[in-house]
Scaffold this motif. Sequence first.
Motif, short mmCIF file in Angstrom:
data_model
loop_
_atom_site.label_atom_id
_atom_site.label_comp_id
_atom_site.label_asym_id
_atom_site.label_seq_id
_atom_site.Cartn_x
_atom_site.Cartn_y
_atom_site.Cartn_z
N LEU A 67 -7.07 -6.95 4.36
CA LEU A 67 -6.71 -6.37 3.14
C LEU A 67 -7.94 -4.74 2.91
O LEU A 67 -7.39 -3.73 2.62
N GLU A 68 -9.33 -5.27 3.40
CA GLU A 68 -10.17 -4.05 3.35
C GLU A 68 -9.52 -3.02 4.29
O GLU A 68 -9.92 -1.55 3.98
N SER A 69 -9.27 -3.30 5.49
CA SER A 69 -8.93 -2.19 6.43
C SER A 69 -7.65 -1.47 5.66
O SER A 69 -7.65 0.03 6.04
N ILE A 70 -6.64 -2.14 5.19
CA ILE A 70 -5.78 -1.26 4.46
C ILE A 70 -6.15 -0.46 3.35
O ILE A 70 -5.71 0.49 3.27
N ILE A 71 -6.77 -1.10 2.43
CA ILE A 71 -7.34 -0.25 1.30
C ILE A 71 -8.07 0.89 1.80
O ILE A 71 -7.70 1.97 1.17
N SER A 72 -8.78 0.75 2.71
CA SER A 72 -9.60 1.92 3.36
C SER A 72 -8.81 3.17 3.36
O SER A 72 -9.24 4.24 3.57
N ALA A 76 0.94 -1.19 -0.01
CA ALA A 76 0.08 -0.15 -0.05
C ALA A 76 1.01 1.32 -0.06
O ALA A 76 0.69 2.33 -0.82
N LYS A 77 2.04 1.12 0.88
CA LYS A 77 2.81 2.38 0.85
C LYS A 77 3.43 2.60 -0.51
O LYS A 77 3.74 3.72 -1.05
N TRP A 78 3.98 1.60 -1.14
CA TRP A 78 4.54 1.89 -2.42
C TRP A 78 3.46 2.32 -3.50
O TRP A 78 4.04 3.16 -4.31
N VAL A 79 2.33 1.78 -3.48
CA VAL A 79 1.26 2.16 -4.36
C VAL A 79 1.04 3.84 -4.16
O VAL A 79 1.03 4.51 -5.10
N ASP A 80 0.86 4.26 -3.02
CA ASP A 80 0.56 5.50 -2.67
C ASP A 80 1.90 6.46 -3.15
O ASP A 80 1.70 7.53 -3.30
N LYS A 81 3.04 5.87 -2.83
CA LYS A 81 4.05 6.73 -3.35
C LYS A 81 4.40 6.84 -4.72
O LYS A 81 4.95 7.73 -5.10
N TYR A 82 4.43 5.76 -5.37
CA TYR A 82 5.09 5.53 -6.58
C TYR A 82 4.03 5.54 -7.76
O TYR A 82 4.17 5.75 -9.04
N VAL A 83 2.61 5.20 -7.66
CA VAL A 83 1.71 5.30 -8.63
C VAL A 83 0.97 6.44 -8.75
O VAL A 83 0.49 7.09 -7.97
N ASN A 84 1.01 6.79 -9.95
CA ASN A 84 0.44 8.22 -10.25
C ASN A 84 -1.04 7.98 -10.82
O ASN A 84 -1.32 7.43 -11.63
N THR A 85 -2.01 8.30 -10.06
CA THR A 85 -3.44 7.95 -10.26
C THR A 85 -3.97 8.88 -11.46
O THR A 85 -4.98 8.73 -11.90
N ASN A 86 -3.04 9.70 -11.94
CA ASN A 86 -3.38 10.41 -13.16
C ASN A 86 -3.29 9.75 -14.38
O ASN A 86 -3.77 9.89 -15.55
N ILE A 87 -2.51 8.67 -14.35
CA ILE A 87 -2.13 7.79 -15.23
C ILE A 87 -2.44 6.47 -14.81
O ILE A 87 -3.03 5.63 -15.88
N THR A 88 -2.65 5.80 -13.97
CA THR A 88 -2.62 4.44 -13.60
C THR A 88 -4.03 4.20 -12.53
O THR A 88 -4.11 4.96 -11.89
N GLN A 89 -4.66 3.41 -13.08
CA GLN A 89 -5.80 2.72 -12.26
C GLN A 89 -5.46 1.43 -11.67
O GLN A 89 -5.19 0.37 -12.23
#
Length: 461
Positions: free
Chosen positions: A392-397, A334-347
């Motif tokens: 998983l649901e707790s972390i995603i939230s 989750a930390k990796w996604v939040d740091k490195y994934v650009n939500t303007n580009i990636t879903q």
Amino acid sequence: MAPPTNISSIFQYLRLTKNHSIILTSFVLLFSLLTLLNLPLTSNFFKSTPTSTSNTNSSAYFFSNTSTTIAPQSIITSFSNNSAAKQSILIASPPTRSLSKNNSSLVITSPLPRILPKKNGSTLVRKMNNSCDIFDGKWVFDDFDPFYTSGSCPYVDSTFNCFNNGRSDLGYLRYRWQPYGCDIPRFDGEIMMKMLRGKRLVFVGDSLNRNMWQSLICLLKMFKTSVMKHESAHSFHFKDFNCSIIYIGAPFLVQRWQLPALEGAKTPRETLRLDTIEDHISKYHDADFLIFNTGHWWNHNKAKNGENFFQEGDVVHRKMDVGEAYTKALNTWAKWVDKYVNTNITQVFFLGFSAIHFRGGQWNSGGSCHGETEPITDEKYLKPYPWMMRSLESIISKMKTPVMYLNITKMTDYRKDAHPSIYRKFKKKKHKERTQDCSHWCLPGIPDSWNQLMYTSLLSS
């Protein structure tokens, strides 16, 4: 004078009556109505809005999940064989936050259409006016043919190709997933390819994600106008649409590691770095779509009973509960996604836990599912909801990145009849009677419905 029948004739009628107060009042009322509905004040609006007799119906809807609202504006397009008849409507929908009763699933919060093929090649869109959780439903018998025929797709692993491995009872293919309260679109290869034009879609995870990846390749292969190039064992490129669909094997999502062998040992020690994302994932951080999963490897056998296996920094824990390690790994992801994934580009998507159906043991201790020919029909016989999914649901939230959560746990729990069981390839014949596959799914089969649900969610964005 004939009575007015449309907007233009109404204004013409009012002009001829020379009653300016009526004209002014009518204009103010119309302006207020259009402003309230957030509709454009142009003549093109009146020309382009389809009537009840239009041969192309359109609707719009959007999704929300546990972490955020997805796509406050949504488009759905209906196609006919006549390219001149193609049209779409963009409807601005106010953001809402709607959760299912178990606070875990993607929920459709405005009218959901069902798109079915008609004999003349156009599409029929049927609206239902209630919101629903598309992952809460049941399997119903259906006369529709499978999305592709058994044994017809050359890209299916031999372990998933039940028909070629001798399975002759194909009744398990005659069921479709039916959410309570709404219908979902049937997968359409043409529409899907247009959504994927010029994009990369990457599956990252364990062999259940590979199951889904191969299903999608086969679904799109049935779309005859596309030309597909087999780039590598785990990558396909559709040249007509400049689209790549890739699978990355990362069953834990975090990095498997090797340490020097202990004194007197011949082989290096294998550990799992709970604080480090799998190396191969990083190069795809800017893909257009990322579909993650993990789950089936988080057991005491694969995780060596949690003994001298889980590592954080330079510390290898002598003993750690598998559930604790799983939660730590997901937080790293989750930390990796939040740091490195650009939500303007990636879903980002996350595929939930796929149910298993071993009787009398597990995969390595004589468990079986052979002979099952019908799904479970009574919900009371389903297993308890997995603790892994609640974690998983707790972390995603808590993530800042919107994640489309494909909660397939319940829908797969019904389907004890659709596993390869004994209809799989074995390296050694002596294993055939001892080991059955009650974890993965035959193809065609259940993963086709997972892709149908992903397709439904992509229609909203």
